[in-house]
Write a protein that holds these residues in place. Structure first.
Motif, short mmCIF file in Angstrom:
data_model
loop_
_atom_site.label_atom_id
_atom_site.label_comp_id
_atom_site.label_asym_id
_atom_site.label_seq_id
_atom_site.Cartn_x
_atom_site.Cartn_y
_atom_site.Cartn_z
N PHE A 246 111.34 -43.02 78.95
CA PHE A 246 110.12 -43.80 79.03
C PHE A 246 109.70 -44.09 77.60
N GLY A 247 110.08 -45.28 77.10
CA GLY A 247 109.90 -45.59 75.69
C GLY A 247 108.97 -46.75 75.45
N PHE A 248 108.54 -46.89 74.18
CA PHE A 248 107.57 -47.91 73.82
C PHE A 248 108.05 -48.82 72.68
N TYR A 249 108.59 -48.24 71.63
CA TYR A 249 108.87 -49.02 70.43
C TYR A 249 110.28 -49.59 70.39
N ILE B 77 106.81 -37.56 68.48
CA ILE B 77 105.61 -38.03 67.80
C ILE B 77 105.91 -38.11 66.31
N GLU B 78 105.47 -39.21 65.71
CA GLU B 78 105.71 -39.40 64.28
C GLU B 78 104.64 -38.69 63.48
N VAL B 79 105.08 -37.88 62.53
CA VAL B 79 104.18 -37.12 61.66
C VAL B 79 104.37 -37.62 60.24
N PRO B 80 103.33 -38.10 59.59
CA PRO B 80 103.51 -38.75 58.28
C PRO B 80 103.86 -37.81 57.16
N ASP B 81 103.15 -36.68 57.01
CA ASP B 81 103.42 -35.81 55.88
C ASP B 81 103.70 -34.39 56.38
N GLY C 76 102.78 -41.89 70.07
CA GLY C 76 101.75 -42.62 69.36
C GLY C 76 101.27 -43.84 70.12
N ALA C 77 102.14 -44.44 70.94
CA ALA C 77 101.74 -45.60 71.73
C ALA C 77 100.71 -45.22 72.78
N LEU C 78 100.86 -44.04 73.37
CA LEU C 78 99.87 -43.58 74.34
C LEU C 78 98.54 -43.30 73.64
N GLN C 79 98.62 -42.75 72.45
CA GLN C 79 97.40 -42.49 71.70
C GLN C 79 96.68 -43.80 71.37
N ALA C 80 97.45 -44.82 70.98
CA ALA C 80 96.85 -46.12 70.67
C ALA C 80 96.23 -46.74 71.91
N ALA C 81 96.88 -46.59 73.07
CA ALA C 81 96.35 -47.13 74.32
C ALA C 81 95.05 -46.43 74.72
N LEU D 82 96.10 -47.19 79.14
CA LEU D 82 96.60 -45.81 79.10
C LEU D 82 96.89 -45.29 80.51
N ASP D 83 95.95 -45.44 81.42
CA ASP D 83 96.14 -44.91 82.77
C ASP D 83 97.20 -45.68 83.54
N ALA D 84 97.40 -46.95 83.19
CA ALA D 84 98.48 -47.71 83.82
C ALA D 84 99.83 -47.15 83.40
N HIS D 85 99.97 -46.77 82.12
CA HIS D 85 101.20 -46.12 81.67
C HIS D 85 101.43 -44.82 82.44
N GLY D 86 100.38 -44.01 82.55
CA GLY D 86 100.50 -42.75 83.28
C GLY D 86 100.86 -42.95 84.74
N GLU D 87 100.27 -43.96 85.35
CA GLU D 87 100.54 -44.27 86.76
C GLU D 87 102.00 -44.68 86.95
#
Length: 499
Positions: free
Chosen positions: A298-301, A399-403, A364-369, A339-344
């Motif tokens: 289940f991917g986004f990018y 999850i992408e972690v910057p530093d 991160g896409a879910l967080q943005a949604a 967000l809830d549509a993705h979860g559904e």
């Protein structure tokens, strides 16, 4: 009231699946309801959609407007909706304009019209659009209250469910709010450049509801409602399964570091900056799927084409599993849904395919949604992952972690303990103009694990992890010496780059 009590009440489903879930099965037959919200939020669409859904079972509905809008124009707008069925008009859905009766004969004349039409047409559903006109015509609160009381008496006597649509909204409690059986409030919210519509059941007699705001959108199918996942799954749907044992991560050396593999039905977070191989690790995890234990990406990018190219480059065995149907790839454009549509969607696919290995690529896409600063993402993921666990799904997400260099690790999700039972960290180390990759295990649920860092590389076989920590130790020693050398020479240490 217990959950079983809801089934004892005679319900009229709205036919809008998400709304009926929020209401615990639909509206009460013979009830009187207010649907309120600013212009453009979808009140008229919901009213008509409920009418067309209602008459699908050979019942009859009456749609009465108290506005100057012509019915022909309203029907013109509705024709683009998939729920619209011209064959239902006028025998099953009758549209009337009650404005003349209201102006000429007042409230009593309007009530007489409604009573007569409901009885004559044997209507079991009435939508009264533009109730604000009745309030204006009433002149005072007492007269308006008497109108609402009489309308409720008609609903009970005819067993006709009624909806009053109005643009009035807010926290002010008016007399009719206390008299009706339920109130649904629609609203729009702007978040920077984007807008989101939500509804809230402010009041509902005779049953339990899912409280709080729930997102919805107006599409060619009409109003589509997405119940808030953390409300829907406040408690997992079933008890925790007895799923003792381990599941391979897809990388033998990583299984050794984990103490024998990933605990079944657990959640694993793979953290690291872009380019460290998080997606590759997830693909290798899915490559251990089978017909008996189906997998889902289940991917986004990464678009399907890019995923296919990556599979060909680093995880070729996965291609055959996808072709056979043992693994499914589901791409969700990150800006395309709520967000809830993705979860559904995710829950539906897990249930339909009986998924046992789930890889969510790009948390991160879910967080943005969820919207910046909404504070929802933690509760959303906790509820979703709890449900995956009781469904017997072993989940891995990235999850992408910057530093991630230095003594601290910052993540955009706050407390990791509540979101993941296992934590895997991928990082870069820069030494003598070269980037090295290191992997470490930070946490494994109820297990002993290897806490030392191991060097790894990427190849056509995916992530290849060194069997010992010797090379990782040499890299770290060299890195530390370089830092010390720069400091002793009076220079500031080089900026630690994360990608």
């Amino acid at each position: 009231m217990s959950g079983n009590d809801n089934s004892l009440l005679d319900r009229m489903p709205s036919g809008i699946a998400g709304l009926d879930v929020i209401l615990g099965g639909g509206f009460l037959k013979g009830g009187l309801y207010i649907i309120q919200g600013p212009p453009g939020t979808g009140k008229t669409t919901i009213g008509n959609q409920v009418c067309f859904n209602h008459v699908a079972d050979d019942r009859r509905a009456l749609y009465v407007t108290l506005l100057a809008e012509y019915h022909a124009r309203m029907m013109q707008h509705l024709r683009v909706m998939t729920f619209f069925d011209q064959s239902r008009i006028p025998d099953q859905i009758t549209s009337l304009n009650g404005l003349r009766a209201l102006h000429d004969e007042g409230l009593k004349g309007l009530l007489a019209l409604l009573r007569r039409e409901i009885t004559t047409r044997d209507a079991s559903l009435l939508v009264l659009d533009g109730i604000v006109s009745v309030r204006r015509a009433a002149g005072d609160e007492q007269a308006f209250n008497e109108f609402v009381h009489e309308l409720q008496a008609i609903a009970i006597a005819a067993n006709c469910t009624m909806f009053m649509l109005t643009s009035a909204m807010g926290i002010k409690v008016t007399p009719e709010h206390t008299m009706v059986d339920g109130i649904i409030e629609l609203s729009d919210h702007l978040t920077e450049w984007s807008a989101e519509s939500s509804l809230q059941v402010v009041k509902f007699r005779g049953g339990r509801i899912l409280r709080g705001r729930h997102a919805f959108k107006i599409t060619s199918d009409g109003v589509v409602v997405h119940p808030r996942i953390e409300a829907l799954l406040a408690r997992p749907s079933r008890p925790d399964p007895d799923n003792a044992g381990r599941l391979s991560s897809g990388i033998d050396q990583l299984d050794t570091m984990l103490g024998g593999g990933l605990p079944r039905s657990s959640t694993t977070m793979v953290m690291g900056p872009s380019g460290t191989g998080k997606t590759t690790l997830g693909l290798q995890f899915l490559a251990r799927s089978s017909a008996a234990e189906p997998g889902l990406l289940f991917g986004f990018y990464e678009t399907p084409a890019r995923i296919a190219a990556k599979i060909a480059g680093v995880c070729r065995p996965l291609r055959g599993l996808i072709d056979s149907g043992a693994v499914q790839v589901q791409w969700q454009p990150p800006t395309d849904d709520l967000l809830d549509a993705h979860g559904e969607t995710l829950l539906q696919m897990v249930h339909q395919r009986k998924v046992r290995r789930l890889f969510i690529d790009g948390l991160g896409a879910l967080q943005a949604a969820a919207g910046g600063g909404s504070g929802r993402i933690g509760n959303f993921l906790t509820a979703l992952m709890n449900e995956m666990r009781v469904l017997g799904v072993t989940t891995l997400f990235t999850i992408e972690v910057p530093d991630i260099m230095g003594p601290s690790i910052r993540t955009p999700l706050g407390d990791l303990s509540s979101l993941a039972e296992n934590l895997i960290l991928l990082r870069f180390i820069e030494l003598r103009s070269r980037l090295y990759r290191l992997v470490s295990i930070l946490k494994v649920r109820d297990s002993q694990f290897d806490p030392t860092l191991h060097e790894y590389t990427t190849s056509s076989e995916g992530l290849m992890i060194e069997a010992t920590s010797d090379s990782a130790e040499q890299i770290l020693v060299g890195y530390a010496r370089g830092e010390k050398s720069e400091a002793s020479a009076g220079r500031q240490p080089r900026e630690r780059r994360g990608n």
